[in-house]
Design a protein around this motif. Structure first.
Motif, mmCIF file in Angstrom:
data_model
loop_
_atom_site.group_PDB
_atom_site.id
_atom_site.type_symbol
_atom_site.label_atom_id
_atom_site.label_comp_id
_atom_site.label_asym_id
_atom_site.label_seq_id
_atom_site.Cartn_x
_atom_site.Cartn_y
_atom_site.Cartn_z
ATOM 1 N N VAL A 210 51.574 -3.677 -13.954
ATOM 2 C CA VAL A 210 51.471 -4.440 -15.196
ATOM 3 C C VAL A 210 51.670 -5.920 -14.877
ATOM 4 N N THR A 211 50.780 -6.750 -15.388
ATOM 5 C CA THR A 211 50.892 -8.199 -15.243
ATOM 6 C C THR A 211 51.312 -8.800 -16.574
ATOM 7 N N TYR A 212 52.373 -9.595 -16.540
ATOM 8 C CA TYR A 212 52.912 -10.238 -17.738
ATOM 9 C C TYR A 212 52.544 -11.726 -17.725
ATOM 10 N N TRP B 56 50.490 -8.570 -21.939
ATOM 11 C CA TRP B 56 50.365 -7.945 -20.627
ATOM 12 C C TRP B 56 49.032 -7.221 -20.488
ATOM 13 N N THR B 57 48.614 -7.034 -19.247
ATOM 14 C CA THR B 57 47.481 -6.175 -18.911
ATOM 15 C C THR B 57 47.928 -5.263 -17.783
ATOM 16 N N ASP B 58 47.289 -4.096 -17.659
ATOM 17 C CA ASP B 58 47.642 -3.207 -16.552
ATOM 18 C C ASP B 58 46.421 -2.890 -15.696
ATOM 19 N N ASN B 59 46.646 -2.158 -14.632
ATOM 20 C CA ASN B 59 45.555 -1.821 -13.707
ATOM 21 C C ASN B 59 44.794 -0.578 -14.132
ATOM 22 N N GLU C 146 51.507 -6.043 -25.636
ATOM 23 C CA GLU C 146 52.469 -7.134 -25.645
ATOM 24 C C GLU C 146 53.882 -6.612 -25.852
ATOM 25 N N ILE C 147 54.823 -7.379 -25.330
ATOM 26 C CA ILE C 147 56.239 -7.178 -25.632
ATOM 27 C C ILE C 147 56.504 -7.931 -26.921
ATOM 28 N N ALA D 238 56.254 1.428 -22.919
ATOM 29 C CA ALA D 238 56.186 1.858 -24.317
ATOM 30 C C ALA D 238 57.107 0.999 -25.160
ATOM 31 N N LYS D 239 56.897 1.033 -26.458
ATOM 32 C CA LYS D 239 57.805 0.377 -27.388
ATOM 33 C C LYS D 239 57.978 1.276 -28.596
#
Length: 332
Positions: free
Chosen positions: A177-179, A191-194, A200-201, A307-308
């Motif tokens: 995950v890139t923030y 954020w984006t992931d692979n 988003e947070i 997750a949130k």
């Protein structure tokens, strides 16, 4: 993230800052390699140094009230000092009364070491304190490292400790995950992931109003955290967003209300410190193959879910401390 009724750490005094009795007979195993650090009569059960503290963005990061930051944590060294202080706090009588350190969202981590090598007993060897309770588990993946090059730094190979979710199709290895730093204060962290996902947070104005949930000591405008991601188990039990449940996993994770590796039936309703226990013999390599480690020197905990839970915010592992359970067990 849990809402705490209070950070009670009842019963922890029996588990923290204990050393071997000076008269205790310590066995030294000279067959474990030149960099093995045998226990001595002065060896402490508890961690003695934080080497890295790199959380993901989260509602308690940089937070000056319950989070315990003071705004001066603008370098990695200052962040490490913050984590060490939190987990070393004492009460008014000088008794251990550690506080939690939040690891933020997915991939956030902390690395600690000990004043000796922890032996692989074949059973539980490591204890890690979180604050899980029924309906509130925020699982952290546990990694271990042996100081193979003998330089006293955690710069060798990390081995994951397998848990109940290891090998399941829904468990993602090498999840990244890139923030991204928000362009303005009091904004969510994107954020984006692979895996092609984004999110988003959330910025939780009703609870935590520090300007940024993005760690102040990370200079880059984005950073990537990589690790093992478990399938999320949180759900809205109310149907209207008012009551979220973070379901526990069977075993093998920090800050997880496990019926197996907590080794107690205490319900921990006050969200105080309670421990999960781990076996060095569960170590696996990057290919999921068992790795036979006679001992380890460093431990890492890393948030294992992306997750949130609505108004509760991101699922974020908390840690209070780490200990060598081989020593603790001798004192029970």
């Amino acid at each position: 993230m849990k809402r705490f009724l209070g950070y009670l750490v009842l019963g922890y005094f029996l588990l923290v800052s204990s050393s071997c009795n000076i008269d205790e007979d310590i066995t030294t195993d000279l067959g474990k390699g030149e960099f093995y650090r045998a226990r001595t009569a002065e060896s402490k059960a508890d961690w003695n140094k934080v080497y890295e503290y790199t959380p993901a963005p989260g509602q308690f990061i940089n937070e000056t009230k319950t989070g315990g930051f003071d705004g001066t944590q603008t370098t990695p060294e200052a962040a490490i000092a913050y984590a060490e202080k939190r987990m070393s706090e004492v009460d008014n009588n000088g008794n251990p009364y550690p506080n939690w350190v939040s690891l933020g969202g997915f991939g956030g981590y902390i690395v600690v070491g000990f004043d000796h090598s922890i032996d692989n007993s074949g059973g539980y060897d490591i204890g890690i304190l979180g604050n899980s309770f029924s309906g509130s588990s925020e699982p952290g993946i546990v990694w271990v490292m042996q100081d193979e090059n003998g330089n006293g730094l955690p710069d060798d190979t990390w081995y994951e400790l397998a848990g109940s979710e290891t090998g399941k199709p829904e468990t993602i290895q090498n999840y990244a995950v890139t923030y991204y730093r928000p362009s303005e204060p009091k904004q969510p962290v994107k954020w984006t992931d692979n895996q092609g996902n984004s999110g988003e947070i959330d910025y939780l104005l009703q609870f935590h109003r520090q300007e940024y949930y993005y760690p102040l000591w990370i200079e880059a405008d984005s950073y990537t955290l990589t690790g093992t991601c478990l399938a999320a188990r949180n759900y809205d039990a109310s149907g209207n967003g008012s009551y979220w449940v973070n379901v526990e996993y069977d075993w093998g994770y920090a800050d997880n209300f496990s019926p197996i590796d907590r080794l107690t039936d205490e319900d921990n309703a006050a969200a105080g410190a309670n421990a999960n226990h781990f076996r060095i013999s569960d170590a696996i390599d990057a290919n999921g193959k068992h790795k036979d480690l006679e001992y380890i020197d460093f431990v890492k905990v890393q948030v294992g879910v992306n997750a949130k839970s609505g108004w509760l915010g991101e699922v974020s592992t908390e840690v209070f401390g780490f200990y060598d359970y081989n020593i603790k067990r001798e004192l029970l």
